[in-house]
Design an enzyme around this catalytic site. Structure first.
Site, PDB file in Angstrom:
ATOM      1  N   GLU A  34       0.825  -1.220   0.000  1.00  0.00           N
ATOM      2  CA  GLU A  34       0.000   0.000   0.000  1.00  0.00           C
ATOM      3  C   GLU A  34       0.855   1.265   0.000  1.00  0.00           C
ATOM      4  OE1 GLU A  34      -3.727   0.408   0.089  1.00  0.00           O
ATOM      5  OE2 GLU A  34      -2.668   2.156  -0.665  1.00  0.00           O
ATOM      6  N   ILE A  45      -2.012   7.496   1.517  1.00  0.00           N
ATOM      7  CA  ILE A  45      -3.359   7.410   0.917  1.00  0.00           C
ATOM      8  C   ILE A  45      -3.694   5.963   0.575  1.00  0.00           C
ATOM      9  CG2 ILE A  45      -4.847   8.184  -0.975  1.00  0.00           C
ATOM     10  CD1 ILE A  45      -2.833  10.427  -1.502  1.00  0.00           C
ATOM     11  N   LYS A  54       5.118   4.588  -9.992  1.00  0.00           N
ATOM     12  CA  LYS A  54       3.832   4.528  -9.277  1.00  0.00           C
ATOM     13  C   LYS A  54       2.662   4.337 -10.248  1.00  0.00           C
ATOM     14  CE  LYS A  54       5.488   7.221  -5.323  1.00  0.00           C
ATOM     15  NZ  LYS A  54       5.720   8.577  -4.840  1.00  0.00           N
TER      16      LYS A  54
HETATM   17  N1  HSE Z   1       9.960  10.895  -3.035  1.00  0.00           N
HETATM   18  C1  HSE Z   1       8.617  10.398  -2.998  1.00  0.00           C
HETATM   19  C2  HSE Z   1       7.678  11.589  -3.204  1.00  0.00           C
HETATM   20  C3  HSE Z   1       8.374   9.741  -1.681  1.00  0.00           C
HETATM   21  O1  HSE Z   1       8.160  12.727  -3.119  1.00  0.00           O
HETATM   22  O2  HSE Z   1       6.509  11.402  -3.458  1.00  0.00           O
HETATM   23  C4  HSE Z   1       7.079   8.985  -1.607  1.00  0.00           C
HETATM   24  O3  HSE Z   1       7.051   7.911  -2.490  1.00  0.00           O
END
Ligand code: HSE
Length: 404
Positions: free
Chosen positions: A124, A131, A200
């Site tokens: 997650e 989130i 992501k």
């Molecule tokens: N470096 C990542 C960000 C950390 O700034 O979103 C979280 O995955």
């Protein structure tokens, strides 16, 4: 008592220890048993920190201890994280991770190993920090065919763009702040160049479509080219610039995905997502639009998502929570055929508005922000057409895709 081990005592690892300590009692009730950290693995020493009592430097102590039921991997990077996680699963331990690089690259394989052994591989925290988005995609939005996921998925770049826009901070100052606050990756180019958001959106797309979306196939642009002048133009247009990570399923099956800065106006659901916050907008063919919003990076929000996965793993110690993510590759549509409108800036002496009208046809002129600059918005054209037309704009100063 359920024994766990934490691999990595950095920002997130120390957050996990803190969350389990602060909320130990309520977590015990929710997990149905006490969660006990038996080991923390790190190559470093932490003199004076109570963690020293359970600190180990050899992962085999953890892997060979049958009392350890859940391994939390918060080291980041592919190796040695991948080897440790795979070995932990093969030795019968469930794994929880926040490591998006690992999940994007090896998620399908690690999920398969967990499934074969009635274990769990949960991640997650790998997308959207605190989130809940992975669990909703796997367990809540299951009646829908997902047709779009668009997210502001990187807290660091969102923080930088917000500070540049709201406080007139320059890029480097804002990045330094984000690093000091523990948002940025060890190598900040992962944030700034869009690689983090790319991994992501690859994870979310793989889950949404149930097939492997390779992050290498996703067209990725970061925010390094965005200047204070672009921000001034955005303001003039009542718009904001956001780093969007998007995956869209067109005509029922063809998917494209990209990461790129986007100009949006107040009517876009992600317009108000500022600072380090992340926002993820999901469109399903039955449910319509759903929005997820919250802290996208940082020690405690990310640790909160990690610990929530530990609770889930504890509640399902000998039962796999089924996740559909086949290792079969999803071929994405060539980005060249995707259409956008583009905001364009050029040197007026070399590219007049009438030249641009000849080149693009219908354009929307943008009022002057910088003397002697031509600024306009193109009609809807393909990426390929835009690339070709750029060759004909001498004095081109920059372009940003527009979603309004
Ligand atoms: N470096 C990542 C960000 C950390 O700034 O979103 C979280 O995955």
């Amino acid at each position: 008592m359920i024994n766990i081990a934490v691999l990595g005592y950095g920002t997130i690892g120390s957050g996990v220890v803190e969350v389990l300590k602060t909320n130990g009692e309520s977590i015990r009730k929710r997990a149905g048993d006490k969660i006990n950290i038996k080991y923390v693995l790190d190559i470093r020493e932490f003199p004076g920190d109570p963690i020293m009592e359970i600190l180990v430097h050899d992962v085999n102590i953890i892997l060979n201890d049958p009392e350890v039921k859940i391994v939390v991997e918060v080291m980041g990077g592919i190796e040695p994280a991948y080897s440790f996680v795979k070995e932990a699963l093969l030795k019968g331990k469930s794994v929880v991770t926040s490591n998006k690089e690992l999940v994007a690259k090896h998620g399908a394989e690690l999920l398969d190993i967990a499934k074969e052994r009635e274990l769990n591989f949960l991640f997650e925290a790998s997308v959207g920090g605190g989130i809940p988005i992975i669990r909703p995609l796997n367990q809540s939005l299951t009646a829908d065919e997902i047709v779009e996921i668009t997210g502001i998925l990187n807290g660091t770049t969102n923080y930088i763009l917000t500070k540049m826009s709201d406080e007139g901070m320059n890029f480097d100052e804002a990045l330094k702040d984000a690093q000091a606050l523990g948002y940025a990756e060890r190598d900040p180019s992962a944030d700034v160049e869009g690689y983090d958001a790319c991994r992501k959106i690859a994870i979310l797309s793989s889950l949404a479509y149930g097939m492997q979306v390779d992050f290498e196939d996703i067209y990725t642009e970061g925010i390094a080219g965005i200047t204070d002048v672009d921000i001034k133009y955005a303001k003039k247009l009542d718009a904001r610039i956001k780093l969007f990570a998007t995956s869209i399923r067109e005509d029922d099956k063809n998917v494209y995905a990209m990461v790129a800065p986007m100009m949006i106006r107040a009517n876009h659901p992600l317009y108000s997502v500022g600072d380090v916050f992340n926002g993820i907008y999901v469109r399903g063919n039955v449910i319509g639009d759903v929005m997820f919003y919250g802290s996208g990076a940082g020690k405690l929000p990310t640790a909160s998502a990690v610990v929530a996965d530990v609770v889930d793993a504890a509640k399902h110690l000998n039962k796999n929570i089924w996740t559909i993510w086949s290792s079969k590759k999803l071929e994405l549509i060539d980005i060249n055929f995707v259409k956008h409108r583009f905001f364009v800036r050029a040197d007026r002496k070399k590219a007049s508005i009438s030249d641009m009208k000849k080149l693009f046809g219908e354009i929307t002129e943008v009022p002057e922000v910088v003397k002697d600059e031509t600024a306009f918005i193109t009609p809807l054209i393909t990426e390929k057409e835009m690339k070709a037309k750029k060759e004909h704009i001498s004095g081109m100063l920059g372009s940003i895709r527009v979603r309004f």
